[in-house]
Motif scaffolding. Structure first.
Motif, PDB file in Angstrom:
ATOM      1  N   SER A  97       0.841  -1.194   0.000  1.00  0.00           N
ATOM      2  CA  SER A  97       0.000   0.000   0.000  1.00  0.00           C
ATOM      3  C   SER A  97       0.873   1.240   0.000  1.00  0.00           C
ATOM      4  CB  SER A  97      -0.920   0.012   1.224  1.00  0.00           C
ATOM      5  OG  SER A  97      -1.550   1.271   1.377  1.00  0.00           O
ATOM      6  N   GLU A  98       0.409   2.291  -0.678  1.00  0.00           N
ATOM      7  CA  GLU A  98       1.143   3.554  -0.695  1.00  0.00           C
ATOM      8  C   GLU A  98       1.041   4.280   0.642  1.00  0.00           C
ATOM      9  OE1 GLU A  98      -0.269   5.869  -3.925  1.00  0.00           O
ATOM     10  OE2 GLU A  98       0.464   4.494  -5.488  1.00  0.00           O
ATOM     11  N   ASP A  99       0.116   3.829   1.496  1.00  0.00           N
ATOM     12  CA  ASP A  99      -0.119   4.515   2.769  1.00  0.00           C
ATOM     13  C   ASP A  99       0.768   3.995   3.903  1.00  0.00           C
ATOM     14  OD1 ASP A  99      -2.119   6.010   1.549  1.00  0.00           O
ATOM     15  OD2 ASP A  99      -3.649   4.491   1.982  1.00  0.00           O
ATOM     16  N   LEU A 100       1.662   3.053   3.630  1.00  0.00           N
ATOM     17  CA  LEU A 100       2.503   2.507   4.687  1.00  0.00           C
ATOM     18  C   LEU A 100       3.445   3.585   5.240  1.00  0.00           C
ATOM     19  CD1 LEU A 100       3.442  -0.982   3.181  1.00  0.00           C
ATOM     20  CD2 LEU A 100       1.828  -0.510   5.031  1.00  0.00           C
ATOM     21  N   ASP A 101       3.585   3.588   6.549  1.00  0.00           N
ATOM     22  CA  ASP A 101       4.465   4.551   7.221  1.00  0.00           C
ATOM     23  C   ASP A 101       5.856   3.934   7.325  1.00  0.00           C
ATOM     24  OD1 ASP A 101       5.851   6.212   8.962  1.00  0.00           O
ATOM     25  OD2 ASP A 101       4.080   6.665  10.170  1.00  0.00           O
ATOM     26  N   TRP A 102       6.704   4.244   6.348  1.00  0.00           N
ATOM     27  CA  TRP A 102       8.015   3.601   6.276  1.00  0.00           C
ATOM     28  C   TRP A 102       8.945   4.073   7.385  1.00  0.00           C
ATOM     29  CZ3 TRP A 102       8.519  -0.668   3.809  1.00  0.00           C
ATOM     30  CH2 TRP A 102       7.688  -0.938   2.727  1.00  0.00           C
ATOM     31  N   LYS A 103       8.701   5.267   7.912  1.00  0.00           N
ATOM     32  CA  LYS A 103       9.526   5.753   9.018  1.00  0.00           C
ATOM     33  C   LYS A 103       9.328   4.884  10.253  1.00  0.00           C
ATOM     34  CE  LYS A 103      10.772   9.983  11.497  1.00  0.00           C
ATOM     35  NZ  LYS A 103      10.498  11.441  11.661  1.00  0.00           N
ATOM     36  N   LEU A 104       8.057   4.555  10.539  1.00  0.00           N
ATOM     37  CA  LEU A 104       7.759   3.678  11.676  1.00  0.00           C
ATOM     38  C   LEU A 104       8.257   2.259  11.413  1.00  0.00           C
ATOM     39  CD1 LEU A 104       4.143   4.535  12.931  1.00  0.00           C
ATOM     40  CD2 LEU A 104       6.277   4.616  14.238  1.00  0.00           C
ATOM     41  N   LEU A 105       8.028   1.769  10.208  1.00  0.00           N
ATOM     42  CA  LEU A 105       8.400   0.394   9.872  1.00  0.00           C
ATOM     43  C   LEU A 105       9.910   0.197   9.919  1.00  0.00           C
ATOM     44  CD1 LEU A 105       5.932  -0.319   6.910  1.00  0.00           C
ATOM     45  CD2 LEU A 105       5.792  -1.190   9.247  1.00  0.00           C
TER      46      LEU A 105
END
Length: 328
Positions: free
Chosen positions: A271-279
């Motif tokens: 998904s484009e909405d994934l929070d990559w900073k958190l992940l």
């Protein structure tokens, strides 16, 4: 008729899956036949080449896997398990330096005849070190898949015994198989037989086993790939490291490698909405295998909830579960 060099070139291009080169040499054979007065043969060869070209580019033919030890017999049945992986190197997310070294091994293996013509041997003895789940076992499968060779995994529970001298004798059987049947041979959890000869709990047998392994490895002149893998390189005897052609170190993924691993595993569920900073913070310390399992868990949750993509929260939960599973 074809010259000796043309025949060798045909075999080499076929073995390497180089169709363009194969057809080019075939046309050279046709031209040579015409010069020798074999006009009919020359025309038939040209017609065959034209027919192949008219059908368009074909995928390189995949050779049938060899099967001499598909069912190891006698004592070998308790020492080796065999499989025919179709894993490829491009399916793995690897550090650039690791990928470069593995590609070099493959290049040398696939063009071994060029090296042998100059008295050189391709790399065929590799030591893979790194934490669990970092891709060592998958690397052995990928090398087997790329070279279209069987993957033989050495069964340590069958190899190591408590009887003096028996383990070394069984090790000789394994190296006899390595010599007689070309394949990729994986010694997983290698520290079980490659531990320090000066270890305080050593009663002498481990020294004999390690000395035998070193001797067999040094004498090996086979065409097989020998791969040893360990999670604990600090336990290995120092004499082992210089016996291998390459020592490849694996690490847990971070940064871009972790992101690429997650995207590759999620596939259409990304998904484009994934929070990559958190992940990126949550994946710290997790192995490739743990990331893959966590992504599968998140995908299952999405499927059961009738969703088309995973959420950041579902991935975070999956990462936490994998970390807690490791602690337990």
């Amino acid at each position: 008729m074809a010259t000796a060099e043309q025949l060798k070139a045909l075999v080499r291009s076929y073995a390497e899956g180089d169709q363009a080169q194969f057809l080019s040499v075939a046309m050279q054979v046709a031209a040579h036949a015409a010069r020798q007065g074999h006009a009919r043969l020359a025309q038939e060869l040209r017609s065959l080449v034209d027919q192949v070209k008219s059908r368009g580019e074909m995928a390189p033919r995949r050779l049938e896997p060899p099967t001499p030890l598909a069912q190891p017999r006698g004592e070998l049945s308790g020492l080796l398990s065999v499989s025919y992986p179709d894993t490829r190197l491009n399916e793995m997310v690897l550090q650039p330096a690791v990928r470069e070294r593995l590609e070099r091994v493959l290049r040398e293996q696939q063009q071994a005849h060029k090296l042998r013509e100059h008295g050189l041997r391709p790399r065929h003895r590799m030591l893979l070190v790194g934490p669990p789940g970092s891709g060592k076992t998958m690397t052995a499968a990928a090398l087997a898949g790329e070279t279209q060779l069987p993957l033989f995994t050495i069964l340590l529970d069958g190899l190591i015994t408590r009887f003096m001298g028996e383990t070394a004798a069984k090790l000789r059987l394994v190296f006899d198989a390595i010599r007689s049947t070309r394949g990729v041979y994986l010694f997983d959890e290698f520290d079980a037989i490659g531990g320090h000869r000066s270890a305080s709990n050593d009663v002498g047998e481990i020294r004999r086993v390690l000395n035998s392994f070193l001797q067999f490895l040094e004498q090996d002149q086979s065409d097989s790939l020998i791969i040893a893998a360990t999670n604990h390189p600090e336990l290995l005897d120092h004499a082992l490291f210089r016996r291998f052609d390459d020592v490849v170190e694996y690490n847990t993924p971070s940064g871009e490698l972790a992101t690429r691993t997650i995207l590759a595993k999620l596939g259409s569920f990304s998904s484009e909405d994934l929070d990559w900073k958190l992940l990126s913070k949550a994946v710290k310390g997790l192995s490739y295998a743990e990331l893959a399992r966590a992504c599968n868990d998140a995908i299952k949750e999405a499927i059961l909830d009738d969703k088309s993509s995973v959420t950041t929260q579902s991935l975070l939960r999956a990462f936490d579960e994998r970390r807690s599973t490791r602690r337990s």
